[in-house]
Write a protein that holds these residues in place. Structure first.
Motif, short mmCIF file in Angstrom:
data_model
loop_
_atom_site.label_atom_id
_atom_site.label_comp_id
_atom_site.label_asym_id
_atom_site.label_seq_id
_atom_site.Cartn_x
_atom_site.Cartn_y
_atom_site.Cartn_z
N LYS A 37 -5.31 8.05 5.43
CA LYS A 37 -4.11 8.40 6.20
C LYS A 37 -2.85 8.12 5.38
O LYS A 37 -1.92 8.94 5.36
CB LYS A 37 -4.08 7.63 7.51
CG LYS A 37 -2.81 7.84 8.35
CD LYS A 37 -2.91 7.08 9.66
CE LYS A 37 -1.63 7.22 10.47
NZ LYS A 37 -0.52 6.43 9.91
N LEU A 38 -2.81 6.99 4.70
CA LEU A 38 -1.64 6.65 3.89
C LEU A 38 -1.44 7.65 2.76
O LEU A 38 -0.32 8.08 2.48
CB LEU A 38 -1.79 5.24 3.32
CG LEU A 38 -1.88 4.09 4.33
CD1 LEU A 38 -1.95 2.76 3.60
CD2 LEU A 38 -0.72 4.12 5.31
N ALA A 190 1.78 -4.91 8.72
CA ALA A 190 2.65 -5.21 7.58
C ALA A 190 1.99 -4.86 6.25
O ALA A 190 2.62 -4.30 5.35
CB ALA A 190 3.04 -6.69 7.60
N SER A 191 0.71 -5.18 6.12
CA SER A 191 0.00 -4.87 4.87
C SER A 191 -0.19 -3.37 4.69
O SER A 191 -0.14 -2.86 3.57
CB SER A 191 -1.35 -5.59 4.83
OG SER A 191 -2.22 -5.13 5.83
N LYS A 196 1.30 1.47 1.68
CA LYS A 196 1.88 2.81 1.61
C LYS A 196 3.02 2.86 0.61
O LYS A 196 3.12 3.82 -0.17
CB LYS A 196 2.37 3.25 2.99
CG LYS A 196 2.97 4.65 2.99
CD LYS A 196 3.39 5.09 4.38
CE LYS A 196 4.03 6.47 4.34
NZ LYS A 196 4.45 6.92 5.69
N ARG A 197 3.86 1.85 0.59
CA ARG A 197 4.95 1.81 -0.39
C ARG A 197 4.40 1.78 -1.81
O ARG A 197 4.95 2.41 -2.72
CB ARG A 197 5.84 0.59 -0.13
CG ARG A 197 6.72 0.70 1.10
CD ARG A 197 7.79 -0.38 1.11
NE ARG A 197 7.21 -1.71 1.21
CZ ARG A 197 6.98 -2.35 2.36
NH1 ARG A 197 7.26 -1.76 3.52
NH2 ARG A 197 6.47 -3.56 2.36
N ALA A 198 3.30 1.05 -2.00
CA ALA A 198 2.70 0.96 -3.33
C ALA A 198 2.14 2.31 -3.77
O ALA A 198 2.32 2.72 -4.93
CB ALA A 198 1.60 -0.10 -3.32
N LEU A 214 -2.48 1.78 -11.21
CA LEU A 214 -3.68 1.36 -10.50
C LEU A 214 -3.28 0.66 -9.22
O LEU A 214 -2.53 -0.32 -9.25
CB LEU A 214 -4.52 0.42 -11.36
CG LEU A 214 -5.77 -0.19 -10.70
CD1 LEU A 214 -6.81 0.89 -10.39
CD2 LEU A 214 -6.39 -1.26 -11.59
N VAL A 215 -3.74 1.20 -8.09
CA VAL A 215 -3.47 0.59 -6.79
C VAL A 215 -4.80 0.12 -6.22
O VAL A 215 -5.63 0.92 -5.79
CB VAL A 215 -2.80 1.59 -5.82
CG1 VAL A 215 -2.55 0.92 -4.46
CG2 VAL A 215 -1.49 2.11 -6.40
#
Length: 253
Positions: A37-38, A190-191, A196-198, A214-215
């Protein structure tokens, strides 16, 4: 009867348009659906729906192409970074990412992962780390923690027999070709927002030609761990987060 109009600011949830109306094969409580989803949301927000290519692994996410309505390429086991390299070099205007588990990325695909990152290929590797082989029966993975029990180390992982857990994200942060290396999770609201920002930051860096990203997403496998989804999240927080510490490991963007 009163008609209630939901304004955008009060909208709690909306399925990304890129996500197909297809029943997922993942186990209940699995982190994959949240990460899918992200990824879909970020691609839509970037306006890259028609210019994104994802590379599927061999593993639990082998059918990812069913769920996101973008172009996909299936890769041989562990070879997703090599395939992504070819795609990005052929079409540099495309947003190219791989989506891999710890067995695909950190075991059979270690060579392809390290060398693609070290070359600074303008791709993003999304790494789902649940410390076990979820698809094939719950065997020990390179990321399995010390003392953790699996079907192939039923008494717990011990260094003398099995070696040590592999922190491949720390390795990636030392490579010259990487521009952004981060470790996240999706166990709380929050995580999820942080993850998503990452992902967005990594995708933007890829399109800006700044190098490899790399995420890592530290995840649960309640099926392989033999726990309920709630207990699996608790175990992850108490054990996984201590060894796989969350946060940005490298940011040169």
């Amino acid at each position: 009867m009163t008609n209630h109009i939901i304004s955008p600011e009060n909208l709690v949830y909306k399925k990304p348009e890129l996500m197909n109306d297809t029943q997922m094969h993942y186990c209940p409580g699995c982190s994959h659906g949240v990460v899918h989803k992200l990824v879909a949301e970020v691609i839509e927000e970037m306006g890259m729906e028609e210019k994104t290519v994802g590379v599927c692994p061999v593993g639990c996410a082998v059918f990812a192409y069913r769920y996101l309505d973008i172009d996909w390429q299936e890769a041989a086991h562990g070879r997703a970074p090599a395939v992504a390299t070819g795609i990005k070099r052929l079409w540099p205007d495309r947003l190219v990412f791989t989506y891999q588990g710890d067995g695909d990325l950190a075991c059979i695909g270690t060579c392809e992962t390290i060398h693609a990152l070290n070359r600074g290929e303008n791709i993003v590797i999304i790494f789902i780390n649940n410390a076990i082989y979820g698809m094939t029966g719950g065997q020990m993975a390179p990321t399995t923690l010390m003392g953790q029990k699996t079907s192939t180390c039923p008494y717990g992982r011990v260094a003398e027999l099995h070696g040590y857990p592999l922190r491949i994200t720390e390795m990636a942060a030392q490579l010259e070709g990487t521009c952004y290396v981060t470790r996240q999770s999706v166990d709380t609201v929050a995580s999820i927002r942080s993850a998503k920002r990452a992902i967005r930051k990594a995708f933007d860096a890829s399109m800006a030609g700044k190098g490899s990203s790399l995420v890592e997403i530290v995840s649960t496998c309640n099926s392989g761990w033999k726990m309920s989804p709630v207990k699996a999240n608790e175990w992850m927080r108490e054990n996984m987060f201590e060894f796989y510490k969350k946060g940005d490991l490298k940011d040169t963007i």
